[in-house]
Design a protein around this motif. Structure first.
Motif, PDB file in Angstrom:
ATOM      1  N   LEU A 110       0.838  -1.077   0.029  1.00 27.50           N
ATOM      2  CA  LEU A 110       0.097   0.003   0.165  1.00 27.50           C
ATOM      3  C   LEU A 110       0.878   1.402   0.147  1.00 27.50           C
ATOM      4  O   LEU A 110       0.587   2.246  -0.658  1.00 27.50           O
ATOM      5  N   ALA A 111       1.805   1.236   0.672  1.00 28.63           N
ATOM      6  CA  ALA A 111       2.880   2.369   0.908  1.00 28.63           C
ATOM      7  C   ALA A 111       3.324   2.741  -0.493  1.00 28.63           C
ATOM      8  O   ALA A 111       3.529   3.796  -0.850  1.00 28.63           O
ATOM      9  N   GLU A 114       0.901   4.405  -2.847  1.00 22.08           N
ATOM     10  CA  GLU A 114       0.815   5.491  -2.554  1.00 22.08           C
ATOM     11  C   GLU A 114       1.638   6.573  -3.078  1.00 22.08           C
ATOM     12  O   GLU A 114       1.410   7.524  -3.323  1.00 22.08           O
ATOM     13  N   LEU A 117       1.034   7.070  -6.399  1.00 22.36           N
ATOM     14  CA  LEU A 117      -0.063   8.053  -6.437  1.00 22.36           C
ATOM     15  C   LEU A 117       0.183   9.368  -6.387  1.00 22.36           C
ATOM     16  O   LEU A 117      -0.132  10.277  -6.976  1.00 22.36           O
ATOM     17  N   GLU A 118       0.943   9.389  -5.409  1.00 21.45           N
ATOM     18  CA  GLU A 118       1.336  10.936  -5.131  1.00 21.45           C
ATOM     19  C   GLU A 118       1.944  11.575  -6.610  1.00 21.45           C
ATOM     20  O   GLU A 118       2.040  12.663  -7.064  1.00 21.45           O
ATOM     21  N   LEU A 131      -8.994   5.540  -2.817  1.00 24.85           N
ATOM     22  CA  LEU A 131      -7.825   5.156  -1.693  1.00 24.85           C
ATOM     23  C   LEU A 131      -8.036   6.257  -0.573  1.00 24.85           C
ATOM     24  O   LEU A 131      -7.198   6.704  -0.250  1.00 24.85           O
ATOM     25  N   THR A 133      -7.985   7.943   2.167  1.00 25.88           N
ATOM     26  CA  THR A 133      -7.017   7.294   3.727  1.00 25.88           C
ATOM     27  C   THR A 133      -7.768   7.773   4.863  1.00 25.88           C
ATOM     28  O   THR A 133      -7.104   6.829   5.973  1.00 25.88           O
ATOM     29  N   SER A 139      -2.093   9.077   8.072  1.00 23.50           N
ATOM     30  CA  SER A 139      -1.426   9.028   7.189  1.00 23.50           C
ATOM     31  C   SER A 139      -1.414   7.901   6.026  1.00 23.50           C
ATOM     32  O   SER A 139      -0.264   7.739   5.263  1.00 23.50           O
ATOM     33  N   GLY A 140      -2.430   7.438   5.997  1.00 22.13           N
ATOM     34  CA  GLY A 140      -2.817   6.615   4.763  1.00 22.13           C
ATOM     35  C   GLY A 140      -2.185   5.144   4.932  1.00 22.13           C
ATOM     36  O   GLY A 140      -2.229   4.407   4.092  1.00 22.13           O
ATOM     37  N   ASN A 141      -1.718   4.969   6.179  1.00 16.80           N
ATOM     38  CA  ASN A 141      -0.958   3.836   6.656  1.00 16.80           C
ATOM     39  C   ASN A 141      -2.203   2.743   7.062  1.00 16.80           C
ATOM     40  O   ASN A 141      -2.858   3.333   7.910  1.00 16.80           O
TER      41      ASN A 141
END
Lengths: 361, 100
Positions: A110-111, A114, A117-118, A131, A133, A139-141
């Motif tokens: 996932l990280a 992301e 994605l960024e 997604l 978050t 922090s989307g984790n």
């Protein structure tokens, strides 16, 4: 022994593991046996296409022990139950371990996604909110502590239903005092496990716990610092414990009053926390440099929340302990049954409410 | 520590607290609700606060606040106070110190 006991279904479309879409791996072996007004809402959705595994062996008590062999039967049952408990606990621990490992792998993936994605976002590519978050914690984790809690809690509810069923049978069948005592101890222990789980969850994300999102909607209606008010529960249960001796009535009354006082004190403490947090954030930062220390002060306040949730659970735990001291075994069994049924009905009510027919617009 | 010993013998009910600690506030409120007026010592406002904090932790308080002393003896922190109260054992302890 189950070999592949933790098969997680990943969302193949996205290739991402989303714990909130996760599938229940345990079938409730008593699903058919529980009375029709069971609307048992579990957090996890059951996927019909999955192989169902029954973790609990159904050779539990089905009838009263025979009087002439009472002694031996009881001792055997005691041993068997202890062994079953140990086995269930061991399996639970293994499941949890495997599950957490899977989560960690997914978290890394996932990280990575992301990051990509960024990059894409920065390049002006529109990416949908799939997604989002906010669901996945800070922090989307993926918050593995919370995901593990959700899994354990669903399992806890299933076990709770099983215990209620067993208690009801035992009381109707007029089993021995020893048997009843064991069931009461199991019941109290089960709540003890819940509080332990909640303590871990509070460390992972106290706001998650406090929001009550892990409970059904009607239960949430009664939410007080991450759970139920012990004094309110005592009010609900008291009538169902009759007949009580005068001494018992007095003791229960005193307990309820003490709990009420403790609850009020904690509530006022929480209010103070809110006020001082608001004050920290709201204070005018004349200099740009104040922002950092303002935030730091506010963060410290937030850390105190975990303490409040722990204290509230401590009150719940202590109330249960005290009641088990005040009541006879039989009364305690009835009390636990009443408590379990109360929550069960609340959960069922949630399901009914969610499914109610609505007026077309 | 001398200061701690001196303070806890000064009055029947002594609570060590920090002005920023909301849990301490909750415990103090509880005592007031039970009809007593504890002596509250805010250790973050005491120049020797650090020393007091260390002394309290040596005595066994993990938190270190709130630390509740009744009759010069350490009763404990929030957990102990709450447990005692639910058992019905706190009120008798406070009886000698109640305001008439």
């Amino acid at each position: 022994m189950s070999s592949a006991s933790t098969q997680l279904i990943t969302s193949r479309k996205m290739g991402i593991y989303d714990p909130f879409q996760q599938v229940s791996m345990w079938e409730d072996p008593f699903k058919g046996d529980i009375s029709p007004n069971t609307g048992a809402s579990t957090i996890l959705q059951v996927d019909a296409g999955l192989p169902n595994k029954s973790e609990f062996n159904s050779h539990e008590l089905t009838g009263p022990s025979r009087n002439d062999e009472e002694g031996n039967n009881t001792a055997d049952k005691v041993r068997r139950r202890l062994a079953q408990n140990r086995e269930a606990a061991r399996k639970s621990r293994l499941r949890k371990k495997a599950y957490v490992q899977q989560l960690e792998t997914s978290r890394l993936k996932l990280a990575q996604l992301e990051l990509e994605l960024e990059k894409a976002r920065k390049q002006g590519v529109y990416v949908g909110s799939a997604l989002d978050t906010s669901h996945l914690g800070f922090s989307g984790n993926v918050n593995s502590g919370i995901a593990a809690f959700e899994m354990e809690y669903a399992h806890w509810v299933e076990e709770q239903n099983r215990q209620i069923f067993e208690l009801r049978n035992a009381l109707q069948a007029h089993v021995t005092e020893i048997e009843l005592r064991m069931l009461v101890e199991s019941g109290l222990n089960h709540y003890h496990n819940l509080f332990r789980m909640k303590a871990d969850a509070a460390k992972a994300d106290v706001f998650y716990l406090m929001s009550g999102v892990w409970r059904t909607t009607t239960e949430r209606f009664f939410l007080w610092i991450g759970g139920f008010r012990p004094s309110e529960l005592l009010n609900v249960l008291r009538p169902q414990l009759e007949p009580l001796t005068d001494q018992q009535v007095l003791s229960v009354c005193n307990l309820r009053q003490s709990s009420q006082q403790a609850e009020d004190a904690l509530s006022l403490g929480m209010e103070k926390l809110q006020q001082s947090l608001a004050h920290s954030i709201g204070a005018e930062s004349v200099l740009a440099g104040n922002y950092g220390s303002q935030m730091a002060a506010a963060m410290e306040k937030l850390e105190a929340l975990e303490g409040f949730v722990n204290q509230a659970d401590h009150l719940r735990q202590q109330t249960l302990q005290q009641m088990s001291r005040i009541l006879t075994t039989h009364q305690a069994a009835r009390g636990l049954l009443a408590l379990g049924e109360y929550f069960h009905r609340l959960r069922a009510l949630s399901s009914l409410w969610a499914a109610r027919p609505r007026e077309p617009e | 520590m001398d200061k701690v010993t001196r303070l806890v013998s000064e009055k029947g009910i002594v609570i060590f607290s920090k002005s920023s600690c909301c849990m301490c506030y909750a415990v103090i409120i509880l005592f007031k609700e039970l009809g007593v007026k504890p002596l509250v010592h805010e250790i973050d406002e005491d120049p020797e606060g650090r020393e007091i904090e260390k002394a309290l932790m040596r005595l066994g308080c993990n938190a270190p606040v709130p630390a509740v002393f009744i009759g010069g003896t350490l009763v404990g922190s929030t957990n102990e106070v709450m447990s005692l109260h639910l058992k019905g054992s706190l009120t008798p302890l406070l009886q000698p110190y109640k305001s008439p």
